[in-house]
Scaffold this motif. Structure first.
Motif, PDB file in Angstrom:
ATOM      1  N   UNK A   1      -7.667  -6.138  -0.446  1.00  0.00           N
ATOM      2  CA  UNK A   1      -7.096  -7.451  -0.158  1.00  0.00           C
ATOM      3  C   UNK A   1      -5.992  -7.344   0.886  1.00  0.00           C
ATOM      4  N   UNK A   2      -5.197  -6.296   0.792  1.00  0.00           N
ATOM      5  CA  UNK A   2      -4.155  -6.087   1.795  1.00  0.00           C
ATOM      6  C   UNK A   2      -4.779  -5.819   3.161  1.00  0.00           C
TER       7      UNK A   2
ATOM      8  N   UNK B   1       0.808  -1.225   0.000  1.00  0.00           N
ATOM      9  CA  UNK B   1       0.000   0.000   0.000  1.00  0.00           C
ATOM     10  C   UNK B   1       0.838   1.271   0.000  1.00  0.00           C
ATOM     11  N   UNK B   2       1.963   1.270   0.689  1.00  0.00           N
ATOM     12  CA  UNK B   2       2.789   2.478   0.739  1.00  0.00           C
ATOM     13  C   UNK B   2       3.511   2.730  -0.580  1.00  0.00           C
ATOM     14  N   UNK B   3       3.716   1.676  -1.376  1.00  0.00           N
ATOM     15  CA  UNK B   3       4.510   1.793  -2.594  1.00  0.00           C
ATOM     16  C   UNK B   3       3.723   1.545  -3.868  1.00  0.00           C
ATOM     17  N   UNK B   4       2.552   0.919  -3.757  1.00  0.00           N
ATOM     18  CA  UNK B   4       1.794   0.552  -4.948  1.00  0.00           C
ATOM     19  C   UNK B   4       2.351  -0.705  -5.582  1.00  0.00           C
ATOM     20  N   UNK B   5       2.112  -0.852  -6.867  1.00  0.00           N
ATOM     21  CA  UNK B   5       2.602  -2.015  -7.614  1.00  0.00           C
ATOM     22  C   UNK B   5       4.089  -1.886  -7.907  1.00  0.00           C
TER      23      UNK B   5
ATOM     24  N   UNK C   1      -3.514   2.505 -11.594  1.00  0.00           N
ATOM     25  CA  UNK C   1      -4.314   3.125 -10.535  1.00  0.00           C
ATOM     26  C   UNK C   1      -5.537   2.269 -10.191  1.00  0.00           C
ATOM     27  N   UNK C   2      -6.198   1.735 -11.212  1.00  0.00           N
ATOM     28  CA  UNK C   2      -7.368   0.890 -10.971  1.00  0.00           C
ATOM     29  C   UNK C   2      -6.967  -0.393 -10.239  1.00  0.00           C
TER      30      UNK C   2
END
Length: 149
Positions: free
Chosen positions: A59-60, A28-32, A50-51
């Motif tokens: 899920x996280x 979550x802090x970094x994204x994919x 983004x989507x």
């Protein structure tokens, strides 16, 4: 359905979700991470990224919440103020457990309907004293608390 059956099924979903999060390199802090390869159209890639991140975040959260709930509760204790001004409790062995700003635990709080319920809370300090985030008017001394470890 029992709570055991409910949590068993949530555990199945969680295992698949955790695998998806790991394979996608999502945090979550970094994204994919770079493990999801771009399509080549910068605008479409940004949109899909983004989507996908919006879809992966729950899920996280599910994974973290289930990990928390699977930890066993270790006793119910009475919160008291220690000489250093902090709040905590003594366990059954007489060991001091002290909470400080940001520490999370569960507290038994009476809601506006007069019903007692366990609530996840966090200890905070405003420069003048300690309080529970979102429950600032609840007196701390004598409060029943528990921790999951």
């Amino acid at each position: 359905m029992t709570f055991q059956e409910l949590f068993d099924r949530l555990g199945c979903i969680d295992r698949e979700a955790a695998s998806l999060l790991e394979d996608a390199g999502y945090y979550s802090e970094e994204g994919l991470s770079g493990s999801v390869h771009a399509l080549g159209d910068a605008l479409e890639d940004a949109f899909l990224r983004e989507q996908a991140e919006d879809l992966l975040e729950p899920f996280e959260i599910l994974h973290e919440e289930l990990r928390y709930l699977m930890r066993p509760v270790h006793g119910v204790y009475t919160l008291e103020q220690f000489p250093n001004g902090r709040y905590g409790y003594y366990d059954e062995d007489g060991k001091e457990h002290c909470f400080t700003c940001g520490d999370g635990f569960e507290a038994k709080i009476c809601n506006k309907y007069g019903r007692w319920a366990w609530n996840r809370v966090r200890m905070e300090h405003d420069g003048a004293g300690y309080f529970l985030r979102c429950f600032g008017d609840v007196p701390l001394c004598g409060l029943k608390v528990r921790e999951r470890r």
